[in-house]
Design a protein around this motif. Structure first.
Motif, PDB file in Angstrom:
ATOM      1  N   CYS A  12       0.850  -1.186   0.000  1.00 40.72           N
ATOM      2  CA  CYS A  12       0.000   0.000   0.000  1.00 40.72           C
ATOM      3  C   CYS A  12       0.889   1.241   0.000  1.00 40.72           C
ATOM      4  O   CYS A  12       2.110   1.143   0.147  1.00 40.72           O
ATOM      5  CB  CYS A  12      -0.921   0.019   1.223  1.00 40.72           C
ATOM      6  SG  CYS A  12      -0.045   0.160   2.789  1.00 40.72           S
ATOM      7  N   VAL A  43      -7.855  -4.934  -5.432  1.00 45.06           N
ATOM      8  CA  VAL A  43      -7.815  -3.724  -6.246  1.00 45.06           C
ATOM      9  C   VAL A  43      -6.944  -3.929  -7.479  1.00 45.06           C
ATOM     10  O   VAL A  43      -5.774  -4.326  -7.378  1.00 45.06           O
ATOM     11  CB  VAL A  43      -7.293  -2.532  -5.420  1.00 45.06           C
ATOM     12  CG1 VAL A  43      -7.128  -1.293  -6.299  1.00 45.06           C
ATOM     13  CG2 VAL A  43      -8.230  -2.244  -4.256  1.00 45.06           C
ATOM     14  N   ALA A  46      -6.926   2.204  -9.007  1.00 45.99           N
ATOM     15  CA  ALA A  46      -7.500   3.184  -8.086  1.00 45.99           C
ATOM     16  C   ALA A  46      -7.330   4.581  -8.657  1.00 45.99           C
ATOM     17  O   ALA A  46      -6.231   4.939  -9.100  1.00 45.99           O
ATOM     18  CB  ALA A  46      -6.833   3.092  -6.710  1.00 45.99           C
ATOM     19  N   GLY A  71      -6.996   7.298  -1.117  1.00 48.65           N
ATOM     20  CA  GLY A  71      -7.722   6.633  -2.192  1.00 48.65           C
ATOM     21  C   GLY A  71      -9.201   6.537  -1.952  1.00 48.65           C
ATOM     22  O   GLY A  71      -9.652   5.830  -1.046  1.00 48.65           O
ATOM     23  N   GLU A  73     -11.550   5.820  -4.502  1.00 52.16           N
ATOM     24  CA  GLU A  73     -12.250   5.007  -5.500  1.00 52.16           C
ATOM     25  C   GLU A  73     -11.325   3.912  -5.992  1.00 52.16           C
ATOM     26  O   GLU A  73     -10.106   4.091  -6.063  1.00 52.16           O
ATOM     27  CB  GLU A  73     -12.717   5.883  -6.674  1.00 52.16           C
ATOM     28  CG  GLU A  73     -11.594   6.623  -7.368  1.00 52.16           C
ATOM     29  CD  GLU A  73     -12.074   7.611  -8.420  1.00 52.16           C
ATOM     30  OE1 GLU A  73     -13.278   7.642  -8.720  1.00 52.16           O
ATOM     31  OE2 GLU A  73     -11.224   8.363  -8.950  1.00 52.16           O
ATOM     32  N   ALA A  74     -11.907   2.780  -6.326  1.00 50.85           N
ATOM     33  CA  ALA A  74     -11.112   1.651  -6.807  1.00 50.85           C
ATOM     34  C   ALA A  74     -12.001   0.705  -7.593  1.00 50.85           C
ATOM     35  O   ALA A  74     -13.225   0.701  -7.448  1.00 50.85           O
ATOM     36  CB  ALA A  74     -10.464   0.903  -5.638  1.00 50.85           C
ATOM     37  N   THR A  95     -16.740  -1.492  -9.281  1.00 54.09           N
ATOM     38  CA  THR A  95     -16.058  -0.241  -9.000  1.00 54.09           C
ATOM     39  C   THR A  95     -16.753   0.362  -7.800  1.00 54.09           C
ATOM     40  O   THR A  95     -17.974   0.259  -7.663  1.00 54.09           O
ATOM     41  CB  THR A  95     -16.074   0.706 -10.210  1.00 54.09           C
ATOM     42  OG1 THR A  95     -15.291   1.872  -9.909  1.00 54.09           O
ATOM     43  CG2 THR A  95     -17.471   1.111 -10.614  1.00 54.09           C
ATOM     44  N   GLY A 102      -7.914   3.214  -1.034  1.00 50.20           N
ATOM     45  CA  GLY A 102      -7.787   2.768  -2.424  1.00 50.20           C
ATOM     46  C   GLY A 102      -6.372   2.551  -2.912  1.00 50.20           C
ATOM     47  O   GLY A 102      -6.149   1.739  -3.807  1.00 50.20           O
ATOM     48  N   TYR A 103      -5.390   3.231  -2.327  1.00 48.34           N
ATOM     49  CA  TYR A 103      -4.002   3.101  -2.771  1.00 48.34           C
ATOM     50  C   TYR A 103      -3.386   1.854  -2.141  1.00 48.34           C
ATOM     51  O   TYR A 103      -2.421   1.908  -1.382  1.00 48.34           O
ATOM     52  CB  TYR A 103      -3.166   4.303  -2.346  1.00 48.34           C
ATOM     53  CG  TYR A 103      -3.446   5.625  -3.024  1.00 48.34           C
ATOM     54  CD1 TYR A 103      -4.626   5.892  -3.717  1.00 48.34           C
ATOM     55  CD2 TYR A 103      -2.516   6.655  -2.949  1.00 48.34           C
ATOM     56  CE1 TYR A 103      -4.869   7.108  -4.307  1.00 48.34           C
ATOM     57  CE2 TYR A 103      -2.734   7.885  -3.546  1.00 48.34           C
ATOM     58  CZ  TYR A 103      -3.918   8.114  -4.213  1.00 48.34           C
ATOM     59  OH  TYR A 103      -4.154   9.340  -4.798  1.00 48.34           O
ATOM     60  N   ALA A 127     -12.172   2.392 -12.586  1.00 55.00           N
ATOM     61  CA  ALA A 127     -11.611   2.993 -11.374  1.00 55.00           C
ATOM     62  C   ALA A 127     -11.654   4.505 -11.405  1.00 55.00           C
ATOM     63  O   ALA A 127     -11.568   5.156 -10.360  1.00 55.00           O
ATOM     64  CB  ALA A 127     -10.170   2.522 -11.180  1.00 55.00           C
ATOM     65  N   THR A 334      -2.263  -1.765  -9.692  1.00 50.98           N
ATOM     66  CA  THR A 334      -1.541  -2.586  -8.730  1.00 50.98           C
ATOM     67  C   THR A 334      -0.740  -3.712  -9.367  1.00 50.98           C
ATOM     68  O   THR A 334       0.157  -4.256  -8.738  1.00 50.98           O
ATOM     69  CB  THR A 334      -2.516  -3.207  -7.704  1.00 50.98           C
ATOM     70  OG1 THR A 334      -3.448  -4.036  -8.413  1.00 50.98           O
ATOM     71  CG2 THR A 334      -3.246  -2.124  -6.941  1.00 50.98           C
TER      72      THR A 334
END
Length: 339
Positions: A12, A43, A46, A71, A73-74, A95, A102-103, A127, A334
């Motif tokens: 992360c 994920v 993102a 984050g 949104e993902a 989504t 999200g990260y 995303a 990712t």
């Protein structure tokens, strides 16, 4: 909790005490456990948003109970279900609008804030949707009551919010004028459906907005600039017009003569989304699924993704965000399948 076999740890993005994009570093955390009514998403991608930059620098803390990882949104695949989840299953690709987290390689989301991946869209494109689409729908159509046949001024037309607002409003019967900072960006706005694009570095948007609205002004303005734009926005609005502020990049403290607000019966409003309850967000999600998702699936609206970055290069992605050189969304991925 129902789940597949999962790792105990995930990569992360962590934030350090320094200011700026250099604060972002790759780290490791335990994989989160979905609470009641939540799902765990593996994920793939993102989206990056301006609030992430503010949170990074300590100016927009996560609400109580939310992940402190950046984050909002993902998109990815559901790999575990919290208690009480019956409307989604393991293996669903979704989504989701997040309160944070999200990260990372895994993130939790409430089921009401999850939407199916629109047919024909990649995980990267998906995303880029939730934060901007939820924000635009909530502020323009729920709060400002924007209707077909009205006129809309969108500031920052090539931002993620701007590209979304232009397309959504146009496809729902609204006339759109926008501002942007270069001729290239103005052309991008026109290509997305705006009828007029004003280069704010060269022209004053106020008289052009009034002319666009049949010399009376526009019906609704979506603004994230603030500062001296607030008074200029009031001059640009038609009688019974509505000004919606969703950010204040040039400051929230302004001096105003409110006489025009009274004489023209204007509405000045604004909102933030992150801290709203799950029921509020679920209602927006259902409106989007009913009204906007078909437009995405038909190709009438297209996500605008400027560039993707690998998760470990989040600092570079933030530098691009802060430069304002992008047109549309910036997305983290990712792994290779997400890219």
């Amino acid at each position: 909790m129902s789940k597949t076999t999962l790792p105990q740890a995930m990569r992360c993005i962590e934030t350090t005490d320094v200011k700026g994009a250099q604060a972002l570093t790759i780290g490791e955390r335990p994989v989160p456990i979905p609470a009641t009514g939540e799902v765990l998403i593996k994920v793939a991608a993102a989206g990056i948003n301006r609030p992430d930059v503010l949170q990074r620098d300590g100016l927009y803390p996560a609400p109580p109970g939310a992940s402190d990882i950046l984050g909002l949104e993902a998109a990815g695949e559901i790999v575990a279900l919290g208690e009480g989840v019956s409307d989604l299953t393991i293996g669903d690709r979704v989504t989701a609008l997040l309160s944070g987290g999200g990260y990372a390689e895994y993130a939790t989301a409430h089921t009401g804030a999850c939407l199916p991946i629109p047919q024909g869209l990649s995980l990267i494109e998906a995303a880029s949707l939730p934060e901007t689409y939820f924000t635009v729908w909530s502020n323009l159509f729920d709060r400002a009551h924007l209707r077909s046949g009205e006129s809309l001024l969108v500031h920052g037309g090539t931002s993620g919010i701007g590209t979304t607002a232009i397309q959504m409003a146009r496809r729902l019967g609204v006339r759109v004028i926008t501002t942007a900072g270069s001729r290239e960006k103005c052309q991008a706005c026109l290509d997305l459906g705006a009828e007029m694009a004003v280069n704010y570095r060269e022209d004053d948007f106020v008289p052009l907005a009034r002319e666009f609205g049949s010399d009376k002004g526009v019906d609704v303005i979506l603004d994230m600039v603030g500062g001296d734009y607030v008074a200029r926005n009031i001059k640009s609005l038609a009688p019974d017009g509505r000004l919606v502020n969703i950010a204040f990049l040039q400051g929230s403290k302004v001096e105003l003569d409110l006489m025009a607000v009274m004489l023209k019966r204007l509405t000045l409003t604004g909102s933030t989304l992150r801290a709203r309850d799950t029921g509020f967000k679920a209602a927006i999600a259902q409106n989007l699924k009913k009204t906007v998702w078909p437009l995405l699936e038909s190709g009438a609206i297209k996500p605008v993704v400027h560039r993707t970055f690998a998760l470990e290069n989040a600092s570079e992605a933030h530098r691009l965000m802060e430069s304002s050189a992008h047109i549309g969304k910036i997305v983290l991925t990712t792994d290779e399948t997400g890219r």
